[in-house]
Design a protein around this motif. Structure first.
Motif: not given
Length: 236
Positions: A118-131
């Motif tokens: 859950t912390a990943t979803l809160g910290r990363l932007s959508d482009p960063e999460l997709a990468a």
């Protein structure tokens, strides 16, 4: 290295010639020594050599059991935990688990499971999460766990051989760089670098391939200043 030794042995036996004749003669000498044809000393030497060969085979089998058996059990336990504590994301591409640290990894297997906290979803932007997701899927598609599993098996079986110790460490670096390159084909290198910086130096999960694995600083430099591609003649 292991295959080269075995194939060299096989090739010398299959192809007639002076080398094959000498090799066959050496095997015959060993068998004769075991039978006592070369005296007590020869029998002792042959027994010692045979014992060492058996010990090597046992160590390989033990290493295989540790890597395949123990890692498999841990992965099954991890998957059971994900079924209890994880929630499939709305798009179905990954599983989300509650945790205060930003972590992303893939649990290898016949059905690889990409996991983020859950912390990943809160910290990363959508482009960063997709990468990051593309990076983890590259591990699964490339079967990097198989490659690292072989390296781990050889290191466990023969820890005194520097080649296998170095191989495991450097292959861990190389598979992370490979996954970075695959992800960078579809997403921004800058986005992946930012995600790596945001998740660097976080805790790890056993028997999983991490987005923060390998040398994070080396990967950051490589993402921000990628090496020039090899010329086509060089690659051929």
């Amino acid at each position: 290295a292991v295959l080269a030794i075995g194939l060299a042995d096989l090739s010398t036996l299959r192809h007639p010639g002076p080398v094959a004749e000498r090799w066959s003669a050496l095997w015959q000498v060993c068998l004769d020594a075991l039978a006592g044809a070369h005296g007590f000393g020869g029998r002792v030497a042959a027994l010692v050599g045979s014992t060492l060969l058996v010990v090597m085979m046992v160590r390989l089998a033990t290493g295989g059991w540790l890597v395949v058996g123990c890692c498999g059990r841990r992965r099954r336990g991890h998957r059971a935990m994900l079924r209890l504590a994880g929630v499939r994301h709305v798009d179905g591409e990954f599983t989300v688990v509650p945790h205060p640290e930003p972590v992303a990894y893939v649990v290898p297997g016949r059905r690889p499971a990409v996991v983020v906290t859950t912390a990943t979803l809160g910290r990363l932007s959508d482009p960063e999460l997709a990468a990051v997701l593309a990076h983890e899927r590259a591990h699964a598609v490339g079967h990097h766990d198989w490659l690292l599993g072989v390296a781990k098996l050889l290191r466990c079986a023969f820890p005194w051989v520097p080649l296998f110790t170095h191989a495991e460490r450097h292959l861990t670096r190389l598979v992370e760089m490979r996954a970075d390159d695959v992800a960078a084909r579809l997403h921004s290198r800058l986005a992946l670098a930012r995600a790596l910086a945001a998740m660097a130096h976080r805790e790890t999960v056993p028997d999983a391939l991490h987005g923060t694995g390998g040398d994070a600083l080396e990967r950051l430099r490589r993402l921000l200043d990628p090496p020039p591609p090899l010329p086509v003649p060089t690659r051929v």
